[in-house]
Design an enzyme around this catalytic site. Structure first.
Site, PDB file in Angstrom:
ATOM      1  N   GLY A   1      31.731  42.330  36.580  1.00  0.00           N
ATOM      2  CA  GLY A   1      32.565  41.273  36.398  1.00  0.00           C
ATOM      3  C   GLY A   1      34.126  41.192  37.174  1.00  0.00           C
ATOM      4  CG  ASP A   2      37.924  42.157  38.149  1.00  0.00           C
ATOM      5  OD1 ASP A   2      38.223  41.724  39.456  1.00  0.00           O
ATOM      6  OD2 ASP A   2      38.660  41.835  37.168  1.00  0.00           O
ATOM      7  CG  ASP A   3      38.258  42.439  42.761  1.00  0.00           C
ATOM      8  OD1 ASP A   3      37.986  41.011  42.814  1.00  0.00           O
ATOM      9  OD2 ASP A   3      39.510  42.430  42.718  1.00  0.00           O
TER      10      ASP A   3
END
Ligand SMILES: *[C@@H]1O[C@H](CO)[C@@H](O)[C@H](O)[C@H]1NC(C)=O
Ligand SMILES: *[C@@H]1O[C@H](CO)[C@@H](O)[C@H](O)[C@H]1NC(C)=O
Ligand SMILES: *[C@@H]1O[C@H](CO)[C@@H](O)[C@H](O)[C@H]1NC(C)=O
Ligand SMILES: *[C@@H]1O[C@H](CO)[C@@H](O)[C@H](O)[C@H]1NC(C)=O
Ligand SMILES: *[C@@H]1O[C@H](CO)[C@@H](O)[C@H](O)[C@H]1NC(C)=O
Ligand SMILES: *[C@@H]1O[C@H](CO)[C@@H](O)[C@H](O)[C@H]1NC(C)=O
Ligand SMILES: *[C@@H]1O[C@H](CO)[C@@H](O)[C@H](O)[C@H]1NC(C)=O
Ligand SMILES: *[C@@H]1O[C@H](CO)[C@@H](O)[C@H](O)[C@H]1NC(C)=O
Length: 480
Positions: free
Chosen positions: A260-262
């Site tokens: 859900g992120d980098d």
């Protein structure tokens, strides 16, 4: 396979190399008359260990409901006596092992069986509160203290966390819900955090549903992260994959990350705290990374980069359905630098931006940041990129009066999506060159013409972390 239930029966031996195999056959010969059976497996690690134990020797129960925090900590504390006597291995047998945070020790291997699952406790009290990181000045989610990570190490030498693709499940849903509702008093725990340590290997594991970041080596040197599968829902908050932070000499390779992120976020501290701590991330190799991250970057440099980021080499990067490729994020007030970044070989499909640099990321720890602390971004090289189904080729936004310089982009073919933007390159406050790039780049990155691909070089020397090898270790289990 039988699980061990008592200390007396759980004889586990870990011996080295060829000698180990000889010992095995000798022992089988002797022991078989007493109807003792052995099995063994081999695994790769930077170092093998002379001593070992199973978490079930310390009262651990892998039934998915018993809290094993004390068993894990007791096992590690017991094994820490072998640090100067050949080191030790803690074996986690098949089962579902519910646990809160526990600390590791030096000259130590945590080994998860292929059918072992570590389950992160849902009880916040099982995660002791620790000080914020000195280079951040506060927790990332909240002021003040933070929960210690599920697997935590501080001030260690020679730590291996590995397994035959065993699983660490952070059971993050509860944390995500509380975070979204603003109901957390402290910063969420990470899945694995190792601080102020050297010679670290994290390999051959599956990490799922971390409460927040997955793997966070910080203030470390000689770090190898290899063969990880990291999975989190693409809408889960801040579930970054691997975040090398103020580390020297790190290699990340052969990882598959959906998050859900980098997928990888390279960091080095936050505004005035990061500037005064002054510890860069440097000598970082990332290769054979596959990423799916629809709302974030495949590799982010920043936004916390106040200690500096330099000499990053990324190769053979594959991404599907991600927001951007290798992205630089920074802001006035960060100070620090991002320089000498080399990217070669990216295959990207379904991207919002292939190239993205942001000079006004904002996000400050507090209002005491120095407005004169201007980040320096220079010598950023990308080459050999093929992308398809792209909305916009590049959004390169430097800082007025502080251009991002030495940008070099070559041998790039970008296929556009049906809904692609009319303006493909939007560049402000940047300087550099391009060669053999399609669609045509912005005027601030003038085209050098055909045959200038080599202008965007990739270093041919090898970093010291390439010398961190893997030995074959043998691990023997006695079965009745
Ligand atoms: C990972 O597992 C593969 C095979 O499953 C093995 O060859 C390799 O040595 C392991 N590597 C590490 C670093 O654990
Ligand atoms: C784990 O390490 C932290 C930080 O070094 C320390 O505060 C804590 O007491 C340790 N916990 C145990 C159980 O040793
Ligand atoms: C949570 O953990 C604390 C300390 O480890 C313990 O005292 C408490 O009973 C636990 N709460 C629940 C609901 O299990
Ligand atoms: C770090 O570890 C060394 C050796 O184990 C010890 O002497 C030292 O006190 C530790 N430092 C901290 C800050 O824990
Ligand atoms: C490890 O397990 C994950 C999740 O089941 C799987 O997707 C991955 O392919 C496995 N990796 C290896 C090397 O077997
Ligand atoms: C192309 O990207 C769009 C989103 O921009 C997506 O909806 C679509 O499925 C993608 N098409 C292909 C063929 O991958
Ligand atoms: C250009 O990139 C492609 C694929 O990305 C690669 O196969 C090719 O070798 C590159 N050309 C040069 C001259 O490096
Ligand atoms: C180009 O970027 C600048 C600076 O970020 C922005 O103000 C402008 O709206 C962008 N132009 C377009 C057409 O997207």
């Amino acid at each position: 396979m039988e699980l061990w239930t008592s200390a007396r029966r759980s004889k586990v031996i870990d011996v080295r190399g060829v000698l180990g195999v000889l010992v095995l056959f000798y022992t089988i010969g002797v022991e078989s008359r007493k109807s003792v059976k052995w099995d063994y497996f081999e695994y790769g690690a930077s170092n093998c260990r002379a001593h070992s134990a199973s978490v079930s020797d310390f009262g651990g129960v892998g039934d998915g409901t018993t809290e094993n925090t004390k068993a894990f900590q007791a096992a590690v504390d017991h094994l820490s006596q072998f640090s100067s006597k050949g080191g030790s291995l803690l074996y986690v047998p098949p089962g579902r092992w519910l646990t809160g945070s526990f600390n590791l020790t030096s000259y130590f291997t945590l080994y998860l069986d292929k059918d072992a699952v570590l389950l992160g406790s849902q009880n916040e009290s099982e995660y002791p509160l620790i000080e914020p990181l000195p280079s951040y000045g506060r927790g990332r989610d909240a002021d003040g203290a933070r929960y210690s990570s599920l697997i935590f190490g501080n001030n260690l030498t020679d730590v291996v966390i590995t397994g035959a693709n065993g699983t660490i499940d952070g059971q993050g849903e509860l944390w995500w819900t509380k975070f979204r509702a603003g109901k957390l008093d402290y910063t969420r725990p990470y899945l694995i955090e190792i601080m102020f340590s050297t010679d670290i290997q994290i390999s051959n594991l599956t990490l799922i549903n971390s409460p927040s970041w997955n793997v966070h080596p910080v203030y470390c040197s000689n770090v190898v992260v290899q063969g990880l599968t990291i999975l989190a829902p693409v809408k889960s908050p801040n579930t970054d994959g691997i975040n090398p932070d103020s580390c020297t000499n790190t290699r990340i390779q052969d990882c598959y990350i959906v998050s859900g992120d980098d997928c990888v976020a390279v960091k080095s501290g936050w505004d005035e705290y990061g500037i005064s701590f002054g510890m860069p991330t440097k000598q970082l190799v990332i290769r054979r990374l596959t990423c799916i991250s629809p709302t974030s970057a495949v590799i982010a440099l920043g936004s916390e980069m106040s200690g500096g980021i330099e000499d990053v080499r990324a190769e053979d990067i594959t991404a599907i359905d991600s927001e951007s490729g290798v992205r630089i994020k920074t802001a006035v007030g960060r100070g620090g630098y991002v320089k000498d970044v080399y990217v070669r070989g990216m295959t990207l499909k379904t991207m919002k931006w292939v190239f993205w640099m942001t000079g006004n990321y904002g996000s400050h720890p507090d209002n005491n940041y120095d407005p004169n602390a201007i980040p320096v971004i220079q010598n950023i090289n990308y080459r050999d990129v093929v992308a398809e189904n792209v909305t916009m080729a590049a959004k390169l936004e430097g800082i007025a009066g502080d251009p991002f310089t030495g940008i070099c982009i070559s041998n790039v073919t970008i296929g556009l999506a049906q809904n692609s933007k009319k303006l493909q390159w939007n560049c402000t406050d940047v300087a550099g060159i391009t060669s053999e790039v399609n669609p045509k780049p912005c005027d601030l990155l003038p085209d050098q013409g055909q045959g200038k691909i080599e202008e965007c070089n990739f270093p041919e020397d090898s970093l010291p972390v390439e010398n961190m090898g893997v030995q074959t270790c043998y691990f023997f289990r006695k079965r009745w």
